[in-house]
Design a protein around this motif. Structure first.
Motif, PDB file in Angstrom:
ATOM      1  N   PRO A  26       0.816  -1.219   0.000  1.00  0.00           N
ATOM      2  CA  PRO A  26       0.000   0.000   0.000  1.00  0.00           C
ATOM      3  C   PRO A  26       0.846   1.264   0.000  1.00  0.00           C
ATOM      4  CG  PRO A  26      -0.016  -1.009   2.173  1.00  0.00           C
ATOM      5  CD  PRO A  26       0.677  -1.971   1.261  1.00  0.00           C
ATOM      6  N   VAL A  27       0.216   2.350  -0.420  1.00  0.00           N
ATOM      7  CA  VAL A  27       0.836   3.676  -0.399  1.00  0.00           C
ATOM      8  C   VAL A  27      -0.006   4.557   0.522  1.00  0.00           C
ATOM      9  CG1 VAL A  27       1.471   5.718  -1.736  1.00  0.00           C
ATOM     10  CG2 VAL A  27       1.722   3.431  -2.741  1.00  0.00           C
ATOM     11  N   LEU A  28       0.608   5.066   1.585  1.00  0.00           N
ATOM     12  CA  LEU A  28      -0.069   5.924   2.549  1.00  0.00           C
ATOM     13  C   LEU A  28       0.604   7.287   2.550  1.00  0.00           C
ATOM     14  CD1 LEU A  28      -0.506   2.900   3.543  1.00  0.00           C
ATOM     15  CD2 LEU A  28      -0.932   3.875   5.797  1.00  0.00           C
ATOM     16  N   GLY A  29      -0.194   8.351   2.501  1.00  0.00           N
ATOM     17  CA  GLY A  29       0.404   9.684   2.480  1.00  0.00           C
ATOM     18  C   GLY A  29      -0.624  10.777   2.659  1.00  0.00           C
ATOM     19  N   LEU A  58      -3.713   4.065  -0.509  1.00  0.00           N
ATOM     20  CA  LEU A  58      -3.970   3.243  -1.690  1.00  0.00           C
ATOM     21  C   LEU A  58      -3.669   1.795  -1.319  1.00  0.00           C
ATOM     22  CD1 LEU A  58      -2.190   5.409  -4.414  1.00  0.00           C
ATOM     23  CD2 LEU A  58      -4.642   5.288  -3.965  1.00  0.00           C
ATOM     24  N   GLY A  59      -4.680   0.935  -1.407  1.00  0.00           N
ATOM     25  CA  GLY A  59      -4.481  -0.469  -1.096  1.00  0.00           C
ATOM     26  C   GLY A  59      -4.505  -0.789   0.379  1.00  0.00           C
ATOM     27  N   ALA A  60      -5.110   0.065   1.203  1.00  0.00           N
ATOM     28  CA  ALA A  60      -5.242  -0.182   2.637  1.00  0.00           C
ATOM     29  C   ALA A  60      -6.648   0.189   3.087  1.00  0.00           C
ATOM     30  CB  ALA A  60      -4.206   0.618   3.425  1.00  0.00           C
ATOM     31  N   ASP A  61      -7.094  -0.384   4.199  1.00  0.00           N
ATOM     32  CA  ASP A  61      -8.488  -0.234   4.627  1.00  0.00           C
ATOM     33  C   ASP A  61      -8.804   1.104   5.281  1.00  0.00           C
ATOM     34  OD1 ASP A  61      -8.731  -2.800   3.734  1.00  0.00           O
ATOM     35  OD2 ASP A  61      -9.296  -3.677   5.654  1.00  0.00           O
ATOM     36  N   GLU A  62      -7.784   1.768   5.838  1.00  0.00           N
ATOM     37  CA  GLU A  62      -8.018   2.997   6.598  1.00  0.00           C
ATOM     38  C   GLU A  62      -7.041   4.086   6.159  1.00  0.00           C
ATOM     39  OE1 GLU A  62     -10.115   3.815   9.164  1.00  0.00           O
ATOM     40  OE2 GLU A  62     -11.207   1.910   9.087  1.00  0.00           O
ATOM     41  N   PRO A  63      -7.492   5.348   6.135  1.00  0.00           N
ATOM     42  CA  PRO A  63      -6.544   6.438   5.870  1.00  0.00           C
ATOM     43  C   PRO A  63      -5.576   6.569   7.037  1.00  0.00           C
ATOM     44  CG  PRO A  63      -8.690   7.317   6.490  1.00  0.00           C
ATOM     45  CD  PRO A  63      -8.863   5.842   6.347  1.00  0.00           C
ATOM     46  N   PRO A  64      -4.365   7.002   6.793  1.00  0.00           N
ATOM     47  CA  PRO A  64      -3.363   7.070   7.865  1.00  0.00           C
ATOM     48  C   PRO A  64      -3.646   8.226   8.825  1.00  0.00           C
ATOM     49  CG  PRO A  64      -2.471   8.016   5.856  1.00  0.00           C
ATOM     50  CD  PRO A  64      -3.819   7.451   5.494  1.00  0.00           C
ATOM     51  N   THR A  65      -3.395   7.996  10.117  1.00  0.00           N
ATOM     52  CA  THR A  65      -3.499   9.086  11.086  1.00  0.00           C
ATOM     53  C   THR A  65      -2.221   9.935  11.064  1.00  0.00           C
ATOM     54  OG1 THR A  65      -2.716   7.578  12.807  1.00  0.00           O
ATOM     55  CG2 THR A  65      -5.089   7.844  12.578  1.00  0.00           C
TER      56      THR A  65
END
Length: 216
Positions: free
Chosen positions: A129-132, A151-158
């Motif tokens: 996944p890509v988190l940003g 992108l490709g993960a269940d939750e947006p990052p905190t």
């Protein structure tokens, strides 16, 4: 209901119209439309939109159809998870979806909406996944607009591991087709900070596909 929520709820009808237009063009022998249609039809997943003080909204795509849900739609994989304020999403909608002035403009908007589903993009995300965070700066409102995404993960990052910043004028240039992601990254008009190695890898993969992809 905020304007942002109303816009999200309008997307399935716009998307379905875009798929219909692609189908008609593909049936008429348009190879680029056929390639995009096949990419859309092969997509399967859902997206979460989380806005402050509003219920979560979900968009699901399967077999070329888009539907809206107020809870996670079954066992569909989550391809995108977004956290944004309603005010910031309102601003993005205003900037990225200017009011159509003709039937041709309406058709372009509908076909553009089909880009929300892509089997090719799903494969590129894979299991990494890509988190940003996306930050739009130098805006007409003189305030930054921020979107946390996964992108490709269940939750947006905190706590997003990286930030991608882009000036309002460059965002509009991308909307109008005068600037693409690859050009923006290479010219540093998209400025990256933090641990952006996976995001950069994904951007390079997308750029490598562009010469073979039909644009319309």
């Amino acid at each position: 209901m905020s304007r942002a929520s109303a816009w999200l709820r309008s997307l399935p009808a716009l998307f379905d119209r875009g798929v219909k237009l692609l189908s008609e063009r593909a049936a008429g022998g348009d190879a680029a439309a056929r390639a995009r249609l096949d990419d859309v039809m092969g997509a399967r997943g859902c997206a979460l939109f989380r806005m402050q003080a509003e219920p979560d909204l979900w968009l699901a795509v399967e077999e070329g159809r888009m539907t809206m849900h107020e809870g996670r739609p079954g066992l569909l994989p989550v391809r995108l998870a977004v956290a944004v304020s309603a005010a910031d999403l309102d601003a993005l909608v205003d900037w990225l979806t200017p009011h159509a002035t003709s039937d041709a403009a309406d058709e372009r908007a509908a076909v553009r909406a089909t880009a929300l589903a892509s089997a090719t993009f799903e494969r590129l995300i894979g299991t990494a996944p890509v988190l940003g965070e996306l930050r739009v700066v130098d805006t007409p409102d003189e305030r930054d607009v921020c979107v946390r995404f996964a992108l490709g993960a269940d939750e947006p990052p905190t706590r997003p591991p990286f930030t991608a910043s882009i000036a309002y004028d460059d965002l509009v240039a991308m909307r109008d087709g005068r600037l693409d992601v690859g050009q923006a990254v290479l010219s540093q008009r998209i400025r990256l900070a933090g641990d952006y190695s996976r995001a950069l890898q994904l951007a390079m993969q997308i750029m490598a596909l562009r010469p073979r992809a039909g644009r319309r």
